[in-house]
Design a protein around this motif. Structure first.
Motif, PDB file in Angstrom:
ATOM      1  N   GLU A   1       0.838  -1.206   0.000  1.00 21.07           N
ATOM      2  CA  GLU A   1       0.000   0.000   0.000  1.00 21.07           C
ATOM      3  C   GLU A   1       0.868   1.250   0.000  1.00 21.07           C
ATOM      4  N   ARG A   2       1.894   1.271   0.849  1.00 18.98           N
ATOM      5  CA  ARG A   2       2.780   2.442   0.935  1.00 18.98           C
ATOM      6  C   ARG A   2       3.469   2.712  -0.399  1.00 18.98           C
ATOM      7  N   ARG A   3       3.910   1.654  -1.063  1.00 23.49           N
ATOM      8  CA  ARG A   3       4.600   1.820  -2.356  1.00 23.49           C
ATOM      9  C   ARG A   3       3.692   2.489  -3.384  1.00 23.49           C
ATOM     10  N   TRP A   4       2.432   2.035  -3.455  1.00 25.69           N
ATOM     11  CA  TRP A   4       1.533   2.603  -4.461  1.00 25.69           C
ATOM     12  C   TRP A   4       1.092   4.016  -4.100  1.00 25.69           C
ATOM     13  N   VAL A   5       0.993   4.306  -2.823  1.00 24.01           N
ATOM     14  CA  VAL A   5       0.703   5.683  -2.396  1.00 24.01           C
ATOM     15  C   VAL A   5       1.832   6.607  -2.835  1.00 24.01           C
ATOM     16  N   GLN A   6       3.059   6.140  -2.684  1.00 22.26           N
ATOM     17  CA  GLN A   6       4.215   6.946  -3.092  1.00 22.26           C
ATOM     18  C   GLN A   6       4.295   7.064  -4.612  1.00 22.26           C
ATOM     19  N   ARG A   7       4.120   5.966  -5.326  1.00 22.03           N
ATOM     20  CA  ARG A   7       4.218   5.995  -6.789  1.00 22.03           C
ATOM     21  C   ARG A   7       3.149   6.897  -7.397  1.00 22.03           C
ATOM     22  N   ASN A   8       1.945   6.856  -6.827  1.00 22.12           N
ATOM     23  CA  ASN A   8       0.838   7.638  -7.379  1.00 22.12           C
ATOM     24  C   ASN A   8       0.691   9.011  -6.731  1.00 22.12           C
ATOM     25  N   GLN A   9       1.644   9.345  -5.853  1.00 22.61           N
ATOM     26  CA  GLN A   9       1.682  10.667  -5.212  1.00 22.61           C
ATOM     27  C   GLN A   9       0.378  10.971  -4.474  1.00 22.61           C
ATOM     28  N   CYS A  10      -0.117   9.986  -3.747  1.00 23.78           N
ATOM     29  CA  CYS A  10      -1.366  10.141  -2.994  1.00 23.78           C
ATOM     30  C   CYS A  10      -1.083  10.698  -1.601  1.00 23.78           C
ATOM     31  N   SER A  11      -2.136  11.129  -0.950  1.00 22.10           N
ATOM     32  CA  SER A  11      -2.049  11.520   0.448  1.00 22.10           C
ATOM     33  C   SER A  11      -1.932  10.266   1.308  1.00 22.10           C
ATOM     34  N   ALA A  12      -1.146  10.363   2.373  1.00 22.97           N
ATOM     35  CA  ALA A  12      -1.005   9.219   3.275  1.00 22.97           C
ATOM     36  C   ALA A  12      -2.283   8.984   4.063  1.00 22.97           C
ATOM     37  N   ALA A  13      -3.090  10.044   4.224  1.00 28.00           N
ATOM     38  CA  ALA A  13      -4.347   9.914   4.963  1.00 28.00           C
ATOM     39  C   ALA A  13      -5.340   9.081   4.159  1.00 28.00           C
ATOM     40  N   THR A  14      -6.221   8.393   4.881  1.00 26.30           N
ATOM     41  CA  THR A  14      -7.214   7.543   4.221  1.00 26.30           C
ATOM     42  C   THR A  14      -8.630   7.992   4.563  1.00 26.30           C
ATOM     43  N   GLN A  15      -9.545   7.642   3.680  1.00 27.21           N
ATOM     44  CA  GLN A  15     -10.964   7.888   3.894  1.00 27.21           C
ATOM     45  C   GLN A  15     -11.681   6.547   3.872  1.00 27.21           C
ATOM     46  N   PRO A  16     -12.628   6.333   4.792  1.00 27.56           N
ATOM     47  CA  PRO A  16     -13.358   5.052   4.781  1.00 27.56           C
ATOM     48  C   PRO A  16     -14.267   4.947   3.558  1.00 27.56           C
ATOM     49  N   VAL A  17     -14.270   3.793   2.938  1.00 29.58           N
ATOM     50  CA  VAL A  17     -15.144   3.511   1.803  1.00 29.58           C
ATOM     51  C   VAL A  17     -16.216   2.514   2.210  1.00 29.58           C
ATOM     52  N   LEU A  18     -15.826   1.565   3.047  1.00 25.26           N
ATOM     53  CA  LEU A  18     -16.765   0.531   3.507  1.00 25.26           C
ATOM     54  C   LEU A  18     -16.391   0.124   4.921  1.00 25.26           C
ATOM     55  N   GLU A  19     -17.376   0.037   5.765  1.00 23.85           N
ATOM     56  CA  GLU A  19     -17.185  -0.467   7.126  1.00 23.85           C
ATOM     57  C   GLU A  19     -18.375  -1.338   7.472  1.00 23.85           C
ATOM     58  N   ARG A  20     -18.112  -2.612   7.658  1.00 20.22           N
ATOM     59  CA  ARG A  20     -19.170  -3.553   8.039  1.00 20.22           C
ATOM     60  C   ARG A  20     -18.522  -4.680   8.829  1.00 20.22           C
ATOM     61  N   PRO A  21     -19.291  -5.447   9.563  1.00 21.04           N
ATOM     62  CA  PRO A  21     -18.696  -6.546  10.324  1.00 21.04           C
ATOM     63  C   PRO A  21     -17.883  -7.469   9.426  1.00 21.04           C
ATOM     64  N   GLY A  22     -16.607  -7.613   9.746  1.00 24.02           N
ATOM     65  CA  GLY A  22     -15.755  -8.533   9.006  1.00 24.02           C
ATOM     66  C   GLY A  22     -14.979  -7.929   7.861  1.00 24.02           C
ATOM     67  N   ALA A  23     -15.224  -6.665   7.517  1.00 18.21           N
ATOM     68  CA  ALA A  23     -14.504  -6.075   6.368  1.00 18.21           C
ATOM     69  C   ALA A  23     -14.484  -4.559   6.459  1.00 18.21           C
ATOM     70  N   THR A  24     -13.378  -3.980   6.014  1.00 16.28           N
ATOM     71  CA  THR A  24     -13.250  -2.530   5.885  1.00 16.28           C
ATOM     72  C   THR A  24     -12.532  -2.214   4.579  1.00 16.28           C
ATOM     73  N   CYS A  25     -12.865  -1.085   3.978  1.00 14.13           N
ATOM     74  CA  CYS A  25     -12.154  -0.586   2.802  1.00 14.13           C
ATOM     75  C   CYS A  25     -11.811   0.876   3.041  1.00 14.13           C
ATOM     76  N   VAL A  26     -10.574   1.248   2.717  1.00  7.82           N
ATOM     77  CA  VAL A  26     -10.151   2.639   2.849  1.00  7.82           C
ATOM     78  C   VAL A  26      -9.530   3.097   1.535  1.00  7.82           C
ATOM     79  N   ARG A  27      -9.603   4.413   1.280  1.00  5.26           N
ATOM     80  CA  ARG A  27      -9.091   4.983   0.033  1.00  5.26           C
ATOM     81  C   ARG A  27      -8.166   6.148   0.351  1.00  5.26           C
ATOM     82  N   HIS A  28      -7.087   6.233  -0.424  1.00  2.72           N
ATOM     83  CA  HIS A  28      -6.180   7.376  -0.338  1.00  2.72           C
ATOM     84  C   HIS A  28      -6.632   8.429  -1.349  1.00  2.72           C
TER      85      HIS A  28
END
Length: 353
Positions: free
Chosen positions: A272-299
């Motif tokens: 994840e860190r490598r692709w954040v650096q390659r794509n010049q993204c923010s290190a901070a994340t935003q939640p995309v999905l939160e449910r029992p058993g799974a989470t998704c976050v986006r840079h």
């Protein structure tokens, strides 16, 4: 006249029959991602169940390839014959460009395995979502091209050890499809399971100019160098309890007995860190999905509007989330999210490249 067998003789006969049955039983099926012997056992089980045929597939003509259905083909690339399958959905119309999803099987698998709808459901998803599903076959020295692997950099197996030109194969395959099908060149994607997911990472490095995005399930970045020509969107889906490609890095104790065929896998956070650096993204994340058993976050804030997203399931092990089919003796895939739905929703959110 009734012929009755004495009870003692009947019991002896039953014991003999049981012994013969035990002798003739096949060896237990182990995980696909095990030793060569374990992989061969799984292939034998698949043949017994009638899911595979040892007969070589018949290639279709270019005209047949452009018609709805599942077809097989082959390409000569750098002196080697490479095989692939293409599923054209019923909604396909010549002259109306359609997205393409290249789906890469796991190490020790095959294109037929990845196209098995009971395992991955990608053909059904192709029909309902409206994309052309392509199943390339990895490098294999076997006559039937099974037990194949991908040269994803540091992994895996004979493809890596022989220096298989898998990137060249994929480049040629994309060109081949564009000449014969109405392909939306700005919506070509790569996805993969395990070693196939690692191959998707490598393609994001080496074929970024041809891909609008990738999604890797249970596979981390195995490249030693990566210099994409342009930013590329990346989705990772990984289980915390993956016992093959460990979430925090390394090959799990249940992954392979012969670790020379794999590598010390890069962790999910490092990938994840490598692709954040390659794509010049923010290190901070935003939640995309939160449910029992799974989470998704986006840079956010990535270059050229691309995205880097990570979905983590609590359980499921080394499997395809949402599948209702478990490998013998292995963790049931997580049902907290559906990999196919999650991947396609991610791709639909991306800009056309």
């Amino acid at each position: 006249m009734n012929c009755r067998v004495p009870r003692r003789a009947s019991a002896l006969l039953a014991l003999l029959l049981a012994a013969v049955t035990l002798i003739s039983l096949p060896p237990p099926v182990e995980a696909q991602q095990g030793t060569l012997r374990e992989r061969i056992r799984e292939r034998m089980a698949e043949r017994r169940e009638g899911r595979k045929s040892d007969a070589p597939p018949t290639d279709v003509s270019d005209a047949e390839l452009a018609s709805p259905g599942t077809h097989t083909g082959r390409l000569d690339v750098m002196g080697q014959t490479r095989r692939f399958m293409v599923h054209v959905p019923p909604g396909y119309r010549p002259g109306q460009p359609m997205p393409v999803v290249l789906a890469f099987h796991g190490g020790g698998g095959s294109m037929e395995l990845q196209a098995d709808d009971s395992r991955y459901g990608l053909i059904s998803k192709s029909d309902s979502a409206g994309f052309i599903a392509v199943f390339p076959n990895g490098y294999s020295g076997l006559p039937g091209h099974h037990l194949a692997t991908w040269n994803a950099g540091g992994c895996c197996g004979s493809a890596r050890d022989s220096g298989s030109e898998d990137v060249a194969f994929v480049r040629a395959l994309i060109g081949h499809l564009k000449q014969r099908l109405s392909v939306d060149a700005g919506r070509v994607y790569a996805i993969g399971m395990s070693n196939g997911g690692m191959m998707s990472h490598r393609l994001a490095c080496d074929l970024s100019e041809q891909l609008a995005g990738i999604a890797a399930v249970a596979g981390t970045d195995a490249t030693s160098t990566c210099q994409p020509r342009r930013p590329v969107s990346v989705l990772m889906i990984h289980a915390l309890d993956d016992d093959h490609v460990l979430y925090q890095g390394g090959a799990g104790p249940k992954a392979f007995r012969d670790t020379s065929k794999v590598m010390d896998f890069v962790s999910v956070p490092e990938t994840e860190r490598r692709w954040v650096q390659r794509n010049q993204c923010s290190a901070a994340t935003q939640p995309v999905l939160e449910r029992p058993g799974a989470t998704c976050v986006r840079h956010s804030g990535c270059a050229d509007g691309v995205q880097v997203q990570l979905c983590t399931t609590e359980t499921g092990g080394h499997s395809w989330p949402g599948s209702d089919r478990s490998r013998p003796g292995k963790e049931k895939p997580s049902q907290a999210l559906d990999a196919n739905d999650t991947i396609w929703a991610f791709f639909q959110s991306l800009p056309r490249r």
